[in-house]
Design an enzyme around this catalytic site. Structure first.
Site, mmCIF file in Angstrom:
data_model
loop_
_atom_site.group_PDB
_atom_site.id
_atom_site.type_symbol
_atom_site.label_atom_id
_atom_site.label_comp_id
_atom_site.label_asym_id
_atom_site.label_seq_id
_atom_site.Cartn_x
_atom_site.Cartn_y
_atom_site.Cartn_z
ATOM 1 N N LEU A 245 1.089 -1.382 -0.365
ATOM 2 C CA LEU A 245 0.114 0.189 0.097
ATOM 3 C C LEU A 245 0.761 1.315 -0.121
ATOM 4 O O LEU A 245 2.017 1.784 0.044
ATOM 5 C CB LEU A 245 -0.237 -0.163 1.278
ATOM 6 C CG LEU A 245 -2.265 1.348 1.370
ATOM 7 C CD1 LEU A 245 -2.703 1.559 0.671
ATOM 8 C CD2 LEU A 245 -2.435 1.319 2.563
ATOM 9 N N ILE A 246 0.441 2.062 -1.179
ATOM 10 C CA ILE A 246 1.661 3.453 -0.757
ATOM 11 C C ILE A 246 1.076 4.601 -1.113
ATOM 12 O O ILE A 246 1.595 5.473 -0.451
ATOM 13 C CB ILE A 246 2.594 3.317 -2.521
ATOM 14 C CG1 ILE A 246 1.626 3.524 -3.645
ATOM 15 C CG2 ILE A 246 3.197 2.464 -2.295
ATOM 16 C CD1 ILE A 246 2.198 4.153 -5.027
ATOM 17 N N SER A 247 -0.624 4.353 -1.091
ATOM 18 C CA SER A 247 -1.753 5.649 -1.179
ATOM 19 C C SER A 247 -2.891 5.082 -0.476
ATOM 20 O O SER A 247 -3.046 4.296 -0.319
ATOM 21 C CB SER A 247 -1.662 6.520 -2.264
ATOM 22 O OG SER A 247 -2.182 7.787 -1.933
ATOM 23 N N SER A 248 -3.732 6.058 0.430
ATOM 24 C CA SER A 248 -4.783 5.578 0.887
ATOM 25 C C SER A 248 -6.020 7.255 0.457
ATOM 26 O O SER A 248 -5.037 8.107 0.709
ATOM 27 C CB SER A 248 -4.906 5.043 2.157
ATOM 28 O OG SER A 248 -4.550 5.635 3.098
#
Length: 328
Positions: free
Chosen positions: A94-97
């Site tokens: 996961l790199i962005s949310s």
């Protein structure tokens, strides 16, 4: 104050958004009418056309263009649920949310922005938070920085589709954005190992920095001194978990099962906060002794100071007996 997007009516999305806002208000959030209006009018689904959820075979992608009406409704329910959404994966990481809306509301209200303020956002994500800020303060007042060009390009497209055009910069968030400084407010939506020194330097006197640190949210007020800016303040009451600031040194890891520390303490979220805050500078057994002696202090008793080229965390008093250096 920002632009009013001219998007096609979507009654189902409108109803879901109103329900989300109503639920946040019912739990004591969005007490500021201007922020409530922003959440009512900025359409989150424009910024989250797809996201990832855990499925039987790993991550499953839900998207708004799915022709299956059941899956489409499932996507929309997730978009307007009060939860963080995984919006960008790379090699299974996961790199962005998109952050939990109620937590976003709490952070934005804690900024205490006023008309005429300028804001630097660290961690653009899908652009939803930048849109809320632009709605409140106007496009020209908002600068958002993210390290990943794919993220900033996508966020610009989402913002334009929604009718907002803040300045979105591809760059290292730890360096801020000096060409747009000074700022009255800095808000980070990524977890930090420490406060980047560039941020207080790019602040106006009386500015505020709000950032996730050690599973909490620290609110620092910035004041000018003869030796440069001093940023100091307490943690908010709430826990907060975000994607780490990319490009920053790795976050200190508390020992998973430190010897001599009972399981009941390890399972306590407030004690885990203390372990994370003091990782590398306080032995877990010493942390437990302090925690019990001080009657299990809440987050609000802890704080951070950045001054004179140093920064440290503390309990109750920045010059008191309980202080711990933070790495720079």
């Amino acid at each position: 104050m920002g632009a009013h997007p001219e998007l096609p009516d979507d009654p189902e999305a409108d109803e879901a958004r109103h329900i989300l806002v109503r639920d946040i208000v019912a739990r004591g959030g969005l007490t500021d009418p201007a922020w409530r209006a922003a959440f009512e009018e900025v359409e989150r689904h424009v910024f989250v056309p797809y996201y990832y959820v855990h499925g039987v075979r790993g991550y499953e992608r839900l998207w708004g263009g799915d022709p299956d009406p059941v899956r489409h409704r499932r996507w929309l329910r997730g978009v307007y649920g009060d939860e963080a959404l995984a919006t960008r994966m790379r090699d299974g990481e996961l790199i962005s949310s998109s952050s939990q809306p109620s937590l976003m509301a709490l952070m934005l209200e804690a900024l205490e922005v006023r008309e005429g303020h300028t804001v630097l956002e660290i961690g653009t994500g899908p652009g939803y938070n930048a849109a809320l800020l632009s709605h409140r303060l106007g496009d020209t007042a908002v600068t958002s920085v993210d390290l990943d060009p794919e993220i900033t390009e996508s966020a610009r497209a989402h913002l334009a589709a929604a009718g907002y055009r803040p300045t979105v910069v591809t760059g290292d968030g730890a360096r801020g954005c000096p060409r747009r400084a000074p700022y009255d407010r800095i808000i980070a939506t990524c977890t930090l190992p420490s406060v980047p020194p560039a941020w207080p330097e790019q602040c106006s006197p009386g500015a505020r920095i709000l950032a996730p640190l050690a599973t909490g949210l620290v609110s620092l007020d910035v004041h000018a001194t003869a030796h440069g800016p001093r940023a100091e303040g307490h943690f908010l009451h709430t826990p907060a978990y975000f994607v780490p600031l990319r490009g920053a040194p790795p976050l200190p890891e508390p020992v998973a099962r430190p010897g001599g520390v009972p399981r009941r303490a390890i399972g306590n979220e407030l004690f885990r906060f203390l372990l994370t805050l003091t990782a590398g500078s306080l032995d877990p057994r010493e942390a437990l002794s302090l925690w019990e002696r001080e009657e299990r202090p809440q987050r609000e008793r802890y704080g951070v100071t950045v001054a004179d080229g140093r920064q440290w965390a503390w309990l109750d008093d920045p010059e008191g007996p309980y202080t711990w250096p933070l790495g720079v």
